[in-house]
Enzyme design. Sequence first.
Site, PDB file in Angstrom:
ATOM      1  N   HIS A 264      34.226  45.018  35.846  1.00 36.47           N
ATOM      2  CA  HIS A 264      33.404  45.761  36.797  1.00 36.47           C
ATOM      3  C   HIS A 264      34.094  47.057  37.209  1.00 36.47           C
ATOM      4  CE1 HIS A 264      35.947  42.914  39.034  1.00 36.47           C
ATOM      5  NE2 HIS A 264      36.032  43.848  39.969  1.00 36.47           N
TER       6      HIS A 264
ATOM      7  N   ASP B  43      39.732  41.128  37.856  1.00 35.58           N
ATOM      8  CA  ASP B  43      40.632  41.103  39.011  1.00 35.58           C
ATOM      9  C   ASP B  43      41.996  40.476  38.729  1.00 35.58           C
ATOM     10  OD1 ASP B  43      38.776  42.433  40.566  1.00 35.58           O
ATOM     11  OD2 ASP B  43      37.757  40.582  41.132  1.00 35.58           O
TER      12      ASP B  43
ATOM     13  N   ARG C  12      35.731  40.178  50.016  1.00 33.18           N
ATOM     14  CA  ARG C  12      35.829  39.335  48.820  1.00 33.18           C
ATOM     15  C   ARG C  12      36.552  38.038  49.111  1.00 33.18           C
ATOM     16  NH1 ARG C  12      39.384  41.904  44.061  1.00 33.18           N
ATOM     17  NH2 ARG C  12      40.949  40.278  44.332  1.00 33.18           N
TER      18      ARG C  12
ATOM     19  N   HIS D 250      37.766  47.010  35.149  1.00 31.62           N
ATOM     20  CA  HIS D 250      38.820  45.982  35.212  1.00 31.62           C
ATOM     21  C   HIS D 250      38.209  44.621  35.485  1.00 31.62           C
ATOM     22  CE1 HIS D 250      37.889  46.699  39.417  1.00 31.62           C
ATOM     23  NE2 HIS D 250      38.451  45.536  39.695  1.00 31.62           N
TER      24      HIS D 250
HETATM   25  C1  OGA Z   1      36.683  43.901  43.778  1.00 31.79           C
HETATM   26  C2  OGA Z   1      36.177  45.191  43.337  1.00 31.79           C
HETATM   27  C3  OGA Z   1      33.967  45.985  43.557  1.00 31.79           C
HETATM   28  C4  OGA Z   1      33.149  46.632  44.622  1.00 31.79           C
HETATM   29  O1  OGA Z   1      36.340  43.463  44.875  1.00 31.79           O
HETATM   30  O2  OGA Z   1      37.419  43.269  43.000  1.00 31.79           O
HETATM   31  O3  OGA Z   1      36.590  45.718  42.331  1.00 31.79           O
HETATM   32  O4  OGA Z   1      31.935  46.700  44.426  1.00 31.79           O
HETATM   33  N1  OGA Z   1      35.194  45.658  44.085  1.00 31.79           N
HETATM   34  O5  OGA Z   1      33.710  47.097  45.608  1.00 31.79           O
HETATM   35 MN    MN Z   2      37.785  44.203  41.216  1.00 34.51          MN
END
Ligand code: OGA
Ligand code: MN
Length: 272
Positions: free
Chosen positions: A248, A100, A263, A98
Amino acid sequence: MHIEQISGNIGAQISDVDLANVTDDEVEKIKKAWLDHKVLVFRDQHITVEEHIAFGRKFGELEIHPFARGGHVGLGEYPEILRIASNPEKEFAAVIWHSDVTWREEPSLGSILRGVVIPETGGDTCFASAAAAYELLPDDVKSQIDDLYAIHDFTKSIGEKFDDEERRELQEKYPPARHPVVRTHPETGERSIYTNGYHTDYIEGVSPEESEKLLALLEKAIMSPTVQFRLKWEVDTFVMWDNRSSQHAVAADFYPDERIVERVTIIGDRPF
Ligand code: OGA
Ligand code: MN
């Protein structure tokens, strides 16, 4: 500052820079490298939460996630921080490809993630260039999808984390969003696949069968190792990715260990 490309189509590692004390000149270089490589990795950045937020603000206004719940919690007085804690009881790590918050009308421009608690083994994040994935599609597929739109809906991905009433309220605030299947990057002009296996519900204007078929084909293009690199985390590794041109997914191979990341998310524009 030293920039080293990680793989042929995506990713660069940047060293000799302190994210807590970046100069304007370094920020400009990072912005350029970000557009060139889509995902940037910084190691051993022992900075504070405030410095993480301040670094994020250099790239735009930060999003406060509208409905972080459960393992997804803001850090008290830092609502800009989305803390994602995964363990066998709360499997929050996003294992489906996906980018975000594509269920928003104006999805995120980019995200900057810090490794906080990293399992001994596993929990890598895989990144794919959605631009290279688009570029490598056969011409007839490109012309078939170039003018199509898709519907993105949070109830498809994270909907079941809410009870019925809560979900209805959120659906009123965040109704399904309509985005081009192929988006044009507002800064580079590059075209990228902008459907994903997590938040995208269906493609408009084609039969349900055709929509399923096209979404699967586009997800398969993202899943090609040719357009990817795989990140091995350490505590205080920081990764920033461009949500407009990359996708990702996390490897769910670390349980029962815990994995925590934090994040900050930069607000983006309406895709076109
Ligand atoms: C995000 C996600 C990736 C991770 O933070 O958007 O998908 O490595 N995380 O946890
Ligand atoms: Mn993500």
